[in-house]
Scaffold this motif. Sequence first.
Motif, mmCIF file in Angstrom:
data_model
loop_
_atom_site.group_PDB
_atom_site.id
_atom_site.type_symbol
_atom_site.label_atom_id
_atom_site.label_comp_id
_atom_site.label_asym_id
_atom_site.label_seq_id
_atom_site.Cartn_x
_atom_site.Cartn_y
_atom_site.Cartn_z
ATOM 1 N N UNK A 162 36.606 40.955 53.263
ATOM 2 C CA UNK A 162 35.557 41.871 52.826
ATOM 3 C C UNK A 162 36.055 42.881 51.807
ATOM 4 N N UNK A 163 37.329 43.291 51.920
ATOM 5 C CA UNK A 163 37.855 44.302 51.010
ATOM 6 C C UNK A 163 38.362 43.697 49.710
ATOM 7 N N UNK A 164 38.519 42.388 49.658
ATOM 8 C CA UNK A 164 39.068 41.722 48.483
ATOM 9 C C UNK A 164 37.982 40.886 47.812
ATOM 10 N N UNK A 165 37.463 41.379 46.715
ATOM 11 C CA UNK A 165 36.439 40.670 45.976
ATOM 12 C C UNK A 165 37.065 39.986 44.769
ATOM 13 N N UNK A 166 36.620 38.782 44.486
ATOM 14 C CA UNK A 166 37.125 38.059 43.335
ATOM 15 C C UNK A 166 36.370 38.516 42.099
ATOM 16 N N UNK A 167 37.105 38.870 41.066
ATOM 17 C CA UNK A 167 36.519 39.254 39.801
ATOM 18 C C UNK A 167 36.164 37.976 39.047
ATOM 19 N N UNK A 168 34.886 37.747 38.820
ATOM 20 C CA UNK A 168 34.417 36.524 38.174
ATOM 21 C C UNK A 168 34.980 36.384 36.768
ATOM 22 N N UNK A 169 35.124 37.496 36.056
ATOM 23 C CA UNK A 169 35.673 37.435 34.701
ATOM 24 C C UNK A 169 37.135 37.006 34.711
ATOM 25 N N UNK A 170 37.906 37.506 35.681
ATOM 26 C CA UNK A 170 39.304 37.073 35.826
ATOM 27 C C UNK A 170 39.356 35.593 36.191
ATOM 28 N N UNK A 171 38.497 35.173 37.104
ATOM 29 C CA UNK A 171 38.457 33.760 37.503
ATOM 30 C C UNK A 171 38.105 32.871 36.313
ATOM 31 N N UNK A 172 37.117 33.288 35.514
ATOM 32 C CA UNK A 172 36.733 32.510 34.336
ATOM 33 C C UNK A 172 37.874 32.456 33.328
ATOM 34 N N UNK A 173 38.526 33.573 33.107
ATOM 35 C CA UNK A 173 39.641 33.618 32.166
ATOM 36 C C UNK A 173 40.791 32.740 32.643
ATOM 37 N N UNK A 174 41.069 32.774 33.927
ATOM 38 C CA UNK A 174 42.108 31.903 34.484
ATOM 39 C C UNK A 174 41.767 30.438 34.218
ATOM 40 N N UNK A 175 40.513 30.075 34.411
ATOM 41 C CA UNK A 175 40.073 28.702 34.142
ATOM 42 C C UNK A 175 40.193 28.328 32.679
ATOM 43 N N UNK A 215 25.465 30.173 53.359
ATOM 44 C CA UNK A 215 26.349 30.472 52.239
ATOM 45 C C UNK A 215 27.704 29.836 52.504
ATOM 46 N N UNK A 216 28.146 29.041 51.556
ATOM 47 C CA UNK A 216 29.457 28.404 51.649
ATOM 48 C C UNK A 216 30.322 29.012 50.565
ATOM 49 N N UNK A 217 31.416 29.625 50.956
ATOM 50 C CA UNK A 217 32.303 30.279 50.001
ATOM 51 C C UNK A 217 33.370 29.293 49.521
ATOM 52 N N UNK A 218 33.615 29.325 48.232
ATOM 53 C CA UNK A 218 34.653 28.458 47.678
ATOM 54 C C UNK A 218 36.009 29.144 47.650
ATOM 55 N N UNK A 219 36.049 30.426 47.952
ATOM 56 C CA UNK A 219 37.287 31.192 47.996
ATOM 57 C C UNK A 219 37.421 31.849 49.355
#
Length: 183
Positions: free
Chosen positions: A15-28, A7-11
């Motif tokens: 462990x305690x900080x998860x990226x919200x995919x919806x926020x990431x998509x909205x930012x994009x 697994x290669x992470x792009x971010x």
Amino acid sequence: MCKNICTIKSENTHDTEKINLNIAATTGIVASGIGYSQFEELCSAIDVPVFTLNTYTKYQDQVLKKWEQTASSSMAAAAEKEKEIAIEEGQTKGGFPVIDVLVDGSWCARSYGSNYKALSGTAAIIGRKTGQILYIGVKNKYCLVCARAENNNISPKEHKCFKNYEGSSTSMENEIIVEGFYI
């Protein structure tokens, strides 16, 4: 072929900080200048389900608020740095640091010397020593929600109105720059 899964992470996350995919998509969406409809169409073409327009609006408000906070703190830090440089170089008058700045502004549409009716304008104050933005402002003479309500002779629904200017288009930039010196 070796049957190992990697697994290669792009971010860079903890462990305690998860990226919200919806926020990431909205930012994009916001950063790339497309809107929700274009995002929905793109995702449809690759068969990826999307969140609703109401969800997008909620996340967009969060993203824009965060960007505004980041911009404000960045401009404050830039102003502090310009102040420090002026003091170090002895550029003071009456005990106050004298900061050299550059200013620039623009309209959203070209006038070609004949039509000075731009509905939006922006201007920035930039510190000469650091080249960093000390202030940026936007003036709008139009709000779509308010205009639609006016055309239908009704009161506009509750919304965040971006209309913040009534004067002539030719004076928008000047007013933003003057505003920047008072903040």
